[in-house]
Enzyme design. Structure first.
Site, PDB file in Angstrom:
ATOM      1  N   ASP A   1      45.556  42.705  41.271  1.00 37.75           N
ATOM      2  CA  ASP A   1      44.410  42.014  41.029  1.00 37.75           C
ATOM      3  C   ASP A   1      44.434  41.701  39.575  1.00 37.75           C
ATOM      4  O   ASP A   1      43.495  40.892  39.257  1.00 37.75           O
ATOM      5  CB  ASP A   1      43.283  43.058  41.208  1.00 37.75           C
ATOM      6  CG  ASP A   1      41.858  42.461  41.043  1.00 37.75           C
ATOM      7  OD1 ASP A   1      41.568  41.281  41.807  1.00 37.75           O
ATOM      8  OD2 ASP A   1      41.177  42.916  40.541  1.00 37.75           O
TER       9      ASP A   1
ATOM     10  N   SER B   1      36.414  38.423  41.490  1.00 36.71           N
ATOM     11  CA  SER B   1      36.950  38.723  42.805  1.00 36.71           C
ATOM     12  C   SER B   1      36.079  38.799  43.770  1.00 36.71           C
ATOM     13  O   SER B   1      34.984  39.709  43.887  1.00 36.71           O
ATOM     14  CB  SER B   1      38.132  39.752  42.730  1.00 36.71           C
ATOM     15  OG  SER B   1      39.033  39.688  41.806  1.00 36.71           O
TER      16      SER B   1
ATOM     17  N   GLN C   1      43.810  36.073  47.542  1.00 36.85           N
ATOM     18  CA  GLN C   1      42.464  36.647  46.879  1.00 36.85           C
ATOM     19  C   GLN C   1      41.538  35.261  46.814  1.00 36.85           C
ATOM     20  O   GLN C   1      42.184  34.098  46.245  1.00 36.85           O
ATOM     21  CB  GLN C   1      42.701  37.363  45.541  1.00 36.85           C
ATOM     22  CG  GLN C   1      41.385  37.537  44.893  1.00 36.85           C
ATOM     23  CD  GLN C   1      41.592  38.427  43.621  1.00 36.85           C
ATOM     24  OE1 GLN C   1      41.516  37.877  42.547  1.00 36.85           O
ATOM     25  NE2 GLN C   1      41.778  39.568  43.673  1.00 36.85           N
TER      26      GLN C   1
END
Length: 292
Positions: A209, A233, A283
């Protein structure tokens, strides 16, 4: 800069963060590092959620995919409760749902699937060509030294991951970043991890991430922060293709196929130094412009 926790000391702190305390047969409690950003880092809550799910599965079954949604910002000053649901244990696969809660409200939820090792067809796309190795690109410390005014939280938080950008990162000054369809970063946990496959998968989840959404900005030569973009995110998916050691170098090759409506989609592939494709990530994030 010299007071920032790095190396094995930072890795040991990360191991403490990933070592959840059991509170029941299918429930756990996690903490955040004592020094960190104002909201819980997404990779941390995803990694902890995978720890929780994995601890309820036969250790002979290895995680091969996870899919999660970030629904509320987490408070790093408060513990995070993880509740795991056993969705199914089949002959070859186990599926778990892991929910992270603060103040009895979900901040993140994830489904993860685990599989017994099997033999089968084996192929992969080629590795990106002409990418310098990790020793041939600047360290994070070298890059940060050029932009002392943009250090922000980087000047304080521990760095358990050795991150080395092949191109310009997204936290340089506005105008200093040329547009690039790819963002490529070498990473590794900056110390030694125990020989636990679940722990390495969780550490890779933690790392995945960190730079992925930045590839959306890279397409436009945009940067984070004043004069650029802020983001968060929204969801995260990760597939594990081959055995992983997160404390060995891997190339994170990221790009963005689309951005619109204040959202950007990013995808990435992870390769070992000898060219094995170990994982893939996707993502979507919220992206909004901010003033200088």
């Amino acid at each position: 800069m010299t007071d920032v926790l790095t190396g094995q000391a930072a890795v040991d702190q990360l191991l403490e963060v990933l070592d959840l305390a059991p509170t029941g047969a299918m429930s756990f409690r996690g903490i955040s590092p004592p020094v960190g950003p104002q909201r819980v880092y997404g990779g941390q809550v995803a990694g902890q959620a995978l720890v929780a799910a994995g601890r309820t599965v036969d250790p002979e079954r290895f995680v091969h995919s996870l899919h999660g949604y970030f629904v509320r910002p987490g408070d790093p000053a408060e513990p995070i409760e993880y509740q795991v649901e056993n969705v199914r244990d089949g002959r070859s696969f186990s599926v778990r749902r892991s929910v992270a809660l603060q103040h009895d409200k979900p901040i993140f939820f994830m489904s993860a699937s685990f599989q017994h090792r099997e033999e089968g067809l084996d192929h992969q796309a080629p590795t990106p060509p002409d990418v310098p190795g990790p020793e041939g690109v600047p360290t994070m410390t070298d890059r940060l030294a050029r932009y002392p005014e943009r250090l922000g939280i980087w000047a304080m938080i521990p760095r358990p991951i050795d991150v080395r950008y092949v191109g310009e990162p997204g936290w340089v000054r506005p105008g200093d970043r040329p547009a690039d369809p790819h963002q490529r970063v070498w990473m590794r946990i900056d110390g030694k991890l125990p020989d636990d496959p679940l722990l390495h998968a969780c550490a890779l989840t933690y790392a995945s991430d960190l730079t992925l959404l930045d590839s959306v900005l890279s397409v436009h030569g945009e940067v984070w922060g004043p004069g650029g973009v802020i983001g968060a995110s929204l969801d995260h998916a990760l597939w594990f293709h081959r055995p992983v050691r997160a404390d060995e170098w891997f190339l994170y090759d990221c790009w963005s196929p689309s951005a619109s409506g204040g959202r950007g989609l990013a995808t990435g592939r992870m390769f070992t130094t000898d060219g094995r494709h170990i994982a893939s990530a996707v993502q979507e994030g919220l992206l909004r412009r901010v003033g200088g």
